[in-house]
Scaffold this active site. Structure first.
Site, short mmCIF file in Angstrom:
data_model
loop_
_atom_site.label_atom_id
_atom_site.label_comp_id
_atom_site.label_asym_id
_atom_site.label_seq_id
_atom_site.Cartn_x
_atom_site.Cartn_y
_atom_site.Cartn_z
N GLU B 199 84.98 94.00 41.76
CA GLU B 199 85.70 94.49 42.95
C GLU B 199 85.87 93.35 43.96
O GLU B 199 86.91 93.26 44.62
CB GLU B 199 84.93 95.67 43.57
CG GLU B 199 85.74 96.45 44.56
CD GLU B 199 85.15 97.82 44.86
OE1 GLU B 199 84.34 98.33 44.06
OE2 GLU B 199 85.49 98.38 45.92
N GLU B 202 88.67 91.27 42.75
CA GLU B 202 89.93 91.97 43.05
C GLU B 202 90.28 91.82 44.53
O GLU B 202 91.44 91.55 44.89
CB GLU B 202 89.79 93.46 42.68
CG GLU B 202 91.08 94.25 42.90
CD GLU B 202 90.89 95.76 42.66
OE1 GLU B 202 89.89 96.16 42.03
OE2 GLU B 202 91.76 96.52 43.11
N CYS B 223 83.83 103.79 44.17
CA CYS B 223 82.65 104.21 43.38
C CYS B 223 82.20 105.64 43.65
O CYS B 223 81.30 106.12 42.99
CB CYS B 223 81.50 103.24 43.53
SG CYS B 223 81.50 102.32 45.02
N SER B 243 90.67 100.38 44.78
CA SER B 243 90.25 99.38 43.80
C SER B 243 90.34 100.00 42.41
O SER B 243 90.02 101.17 42.21
CB SER B 243 88.80 98.96 44.08
OG SER B 243 88.26 98.36 42.92
N LYS B 282 79.65 113.22 39.87
CA LYS B 282 79.53 112.37 38.67
C LYS B 282 79.67 113.21 37.41
O LYS B 282 80.09 112.70 36.37
CB LYS B 282 78.19 111.64 38.67
CG LYS B 282 78.04 110.62 39.79
CD LYS B 282 78.75 109.32 39.49
CE LYS B 282 78.77 108.42 40.72
NZ LYS B 282 79.68 107.29 40.58
N GLU B 285 83.23 113.36 37.07
CA GLU B 285 83.79 112.04 36.76
C GLU B 285 83.65 111.70 35.27
O GLU B 285 84.59 111.21 34.64
CB GLU B 285 83.09 110.97 37.60
CG GLU B 285 83.67 109.57 37.41
CD GLU B 285 82.87 108.49 38.14
OE1 GLU B 285 81.62 108.56 38.15
OE2 GLU B 285 83.49 107.57 38.70
N GLU B 290 90.22 110.12 30.91
CA GLU B 290 90.38 108.69 30.63
C GLU B 290 89.04 107.95 30.52
O GLU B 290 89.04 106.76 30.19
CB GLU B 290 91.26 108.04 31.70
CG GLU B 290 90.65 107.92 33.10
CD GLU B 290 90.79 109.18 33.97
OE1 GLU B 290 91.09 110.25 33.42
OE2 GLU B 290 90.59 109.08 35.20
N CYS B 442 75.29 108.07 49.09
CA CYS B 442 74.68 108.73 47.93
C CYS B 442 73.26 109.21 48.18
O CYS B 442 72.79 110.14 47.52
CB CYS B 442 74.66 107.79 46.72
SG CYS B 442 76.19 106.91 46.50
#
Ligand code: SF4
Ligand code: SF4
Ligand code: SF4
Ligand code: SF4
Lengths: 260, 523
Positions: B199, B202, B223, B243, B282, B285, B290, B442
């Site tokens: 990241e 990037e 994230c 990102s 999560k 996720e 994908e 988190c």
């Protein structure tokens, strides 16, 4: 004057608060086998109200619509006319009320109801009929029914039936997304609970074949036979129910069919 | 409270006949009615707490809708008291419920953050329990079961075993997982360091103008899966800022079934990959279609990068189920290959942490020198203020402006501002914005141990303090680019940050979800 409730199906988000409110107010049991929400949700002796899930085609895609279902509290209630014991009574406030102490268990009301609402407590030793009371004790105090009070999404309008019917008509006239019909205005001679929707009612599981003539007009004719029929039917049906249920359970327990 | 589940009574045939013989019909009628002449129902509200029977409880407010197929959360109707706390969390803290118009389309809008599970006073709403799947995998001798633990679980798991909030139980957590029979215990911190490399690279490319037209500034962190879904629902026009890096959990998932499998000579199909997360999102996720890049890489598209996510609460239950006392365990170490971590990685668990970690390594990536001491304690980005800002001088680039938000209601402030700025053609105010779905980050995620109701900042602060303590005092390294195992991963497998293989396994794309709802204008 007679109260009514308007259900705007387009506003329901399917949270099920109304179903839980009904259970809490009326002390009804929860049962995993009888879901109160989802595609399988059905009215039952324990479920006076359910929120039925429908996936329907609309424009170029699918949409989800939830239909809060309960007794519609007909203005001229077929169940009440069918009940020779006067266990079901239409009140002037609007609710069609059930008095357990008067019921003989004949289940004529179940046959008479055009909406298939009254249910029988098959699981009880001394079963009764069971259905939404429109929270008659609350209505009598001038309060809205439990389910109506709890909805966070503003699905319901509670008030004088005449007035909410007018409001319903104004709403659908104002907004072209609505189907141009108020369900319950005429069905079975008119009901206390009214529905408006943006999806045709027949696609949402509503019985749209119901005539506008009050069903009670027919039911008076066979009432004279009920006392005898009722008593014997009640006993036989109940007995058969417990008999088969017991047999099924035994065969389930031992893993094979058992003759009793 | 009484048991409100129906338990049908059964009657035997003989019993039924006897009953019929003994009771006359009037008897039946009398006993069913219990002599009452009242109409059915309507005796009042249960539970009776604070209630006079038949009065209407004013606290009753209704609840949020939950799709029965929601991968993250479930609700038990029997426990719900319609108190409306879930609406408070979802509507006020997360600005999800109430931020879309009815009629709904074909989705029940939910970002899977699980904050409602922390606010629900009766625990009617909980995570979707998937302990069984993990137990089955652990019992299957043919499977190689790998587990990773997120930065934030190590400062909260102890609470489930009676330790004070913020207790650091990193080593004990590893020991418990080994005792439970996991074949390898990895640290999500490892991929947090890796995330910083990817990241950060990037970001440097965006700042340098390499990605002009495709990837504008500011760059958003990616994230927090609840945040990502929120952006996909409500701000799809801003997704170009997101990102492309996967979250650390998904990066580790993708590496377990490629890099680790290759290094150890294990068939990726025999690997079962579990993660222990502070987060219910999560769970959602890892089920995004994908998220099967490892599978695609090895030609087995059905393989999932991460098979099951357990929340911190579920791990606590699993440990208790197996009769293990966490507090008595000797500390154990993460397994090598993907077990090393730096302080920069552990602070991913705190709001502002990803930003701070990124700044540390971006400084290095740009100047080829380690950041000065002041950048190692970037206090303006720490703490529980909803939106935070900082400006830093980085030699060669000049002033870099960053912003941080946690709790999605705060995200809206930055997003609305950016939308407005873009409309007016103003240059971007910030280079980099960190978004976390949950208040506090988190450490207070929807899968963490439940605390006071609603969750208090005191507990959040205790957990945050421990996170920063691990960074400053416990770990030997504080810079992601110094993680030796990450360096080795690049050397042996990925070549360099943002390489072709890194893009394939560690980066992802987003979907515009605005078609599944009608977002309200102006909230
Ligand atoms: S009106 Fe009362 S009894 Fe009828 S469904 Fe609503 S809460 Fe239940
Ligand atoms: S409470 Fe309202 S929104 Fe929720 S299911 Fe019932 S009618 Fe629909
Ligand atoms: S917070 Fe929990 S108990 Fe309260 S309404 Fe929501 S689901 Fe029901
Ligand atoms: S998980 Fe988050 S978004 Fe979903 S209902 Fe709960 S609070 Fe709302």
């Amino acid at each position: 004057m007679a109260k009514g409730v308007l259900v705007d199906i387009t506003k329901c988000v399917g949270c099920g608060s109304c179903t839980v409110a009904c259970k809490l107010w009326n002390d009804m049991k929860f049962s995993e086998k009888e879901p109160t929400m989802g595609p399988e949700a059905k009215l039952s002796a324990n479920n006076w109200t359910v929120v039925r899930f429908n996936e329907v085609k609309k424009e170029n895609g699918k949409v989800w619509r939830f239909v809060k279902t309960q007794c519609l509290h007909c203005q001229d209630a077929a169940c009440a006319s069918a009940c020779f014991a006067k266990a079901l009574q239409k009140t002037k406030d609007g609710p069609v009320i059930y008095y357990p102490h008067l019921c003989v268990g004949c289940r004529y009301c179940m046959i008479a109801c055009p909406f298939n609402v009254p249910k029988y407590e098959w699981d009880k030793t001394f079963p009764l009929v069971s259905k939404c009371q429109m929270c008659s004790t609350k209505v009598a105090k001038g309060e809205a029914p439990a389910c109506v009070s709890v909805c966070p999404a503003g699905v319901f309008k509670y008030g004088e039936r005449d007035e909410i019917l007018k409001e319903a008509k104004a709403t659908i006239a104002r907004d072209s997304k609505y189907v141009q019909e108020v369900y319950g205005e005429k069905q079975a001679g008119g009901t206390s609970w009214l529905y408006i929707s943006d999806v045709p009612f027949e696609q949402l599981g509503f019985n749209t074949k119901i005539s506008s003539v009050p069903v009670s007009t027919y039911s008076h004719n066979f009432l004279k036979y009920t006392p005898v029929v009722a008593v014997s039917w009640g006993i036989i049906l109940t007995g058969l129910y417990h008999y088969t249920k017991r047999r099924n359970e035994i065969s389930k327990d031992s893993g094979k069919n058992v003759k009793l | 409270m009484e048991n409100r589940t129906a338990k049908p009574k059964t009657v035997s045939r003989r019993g039924f006949l006897k009953m019929l013989g003994g009771v006359s019909l009037t008897g039946v009628a009398a006993s069913i009615a219990g002599c009452s002449q009242d109409p059915a129902g309507g005796k009042g509200w249960l539970p009776q707490q604070y209630q006079v029977a038949s009065s209407w409880p004013v606290q009753v407010k209704g609840r949020i809708p939950i799709d029965p197929n929601n991968p993250s959360i479930v609700r038990d109707d029997k426990k719900c008291i319609l108190c409306g706390q879930c609406i408070e969390a979802c509507e006020r803290v997360q600005t999800v419920y109430g931020y879309y118009e009815t009629p709904i389309k074909d989705d029940i809008t939910c970002v899977n953050c699980g904050q409602c599970t922390l606010w629900c006073p009766t625990a009617a709403i909980t995570e979707r329990d998937e302990i069984d799947k993990v137990v089955r995998a652990l019992e299957d001798k043919n499977l190689h079961v790998v587990v990773q633990t997120a930065p934030a679980t190590r400062v909260a798991l102890g609470e489930e075993f009676g330790l004070p909030p913020g207790s650091i139980v990193e080593g004990k957590q590893v020991a418990a997982l080994k005792k439970l029979g996991f074949d390898a215990v990895f640290d999500t911190n490892f991929t947090a360091d890796l995330t910083i490399m990817e990241e950060g690279t990037e970001l440097v490319r965006r700042v340098a103008g390499d990605l002009k037209g495709v990837k504008p500034l500011p760059q958003f962190t990616s994230c927090s899966p609840g945040w990502v879904k929120f952006c996909e629902y409500f701000y799809p026009d801003l997704l170009e800022h997101m990102s492309s890096c996967k979250s650390p959990q998904q990066m580790l998932g993708a590496l377990v079934k490629t890099y680790y499998a290759k290094e150890k000579g294990i068939d990726p199909e025999k690997i079962f990959s579990v993660s222990i997360m502070p987060c219910t999102a999560k769970k959602y996720e890892c089920n995004r279609p994908e998220m099967n890049d490892a599978g695609k890489h090895v030609g087995k598209e059905k393989l999932r990068d991460v098979d099951v996510v357990l929340t911190t609460r579920e791990l606590a239950r699993l440990i208790k189920m197996k009769g293990i006392d966490l507090t008595k365990l000797e500390d154990a170490q993460y397994d090598p290959l993907m077990g090393e971590s730096t302080g920069a990685a552990v602070i991913f668990g705190a709001t502002g942490g990803v930003m701070e970690a990124a700044v540390r390594s971006a400084y290095f990536l740009i100047t080829k020198q380690n950041p000065p001491e002041a950048l190692l304690n970037l206090t303006p980005v720490r703490g529980l203020q909803g939106v935070k800002e900082a400006s830093l001088e980085i030699p060669g680039v000049g002033q870099v402006n960053v912003a941080i938000s946690h709790g999605l209601s705060n995200a809206r402030k930055l997003l609305d501002q950016l939308r407005e700025d873009k409309k007016q053609g103003k240059p971007p105010r910030y280079h980099f914005i960190e978004f976390m779905s949950c208040p506090g980050g988190c450490i207070s995620g929807g899968g963490q141990p439940r605390t006071s109701l609603p969750p208090s900042d005191q507990v959040r602060q205790a957990r945050l303090n421990s996170i920063y303590q691990i960074d400053a005092k416990i770990y030997k390294k504080r810079l992601s680019h110094e993680n030796q195992e990450v360096a080795m991963l690049y050397q042996k497998f990925l070549e360099k940050p943002n390489s072709h293989l890194a893009e394939e396994l560690l980066h992802t794309e987003y979907v515009d979800r605005s078609k599944t709802l009608t977002a309200k204008k102006n909230g």
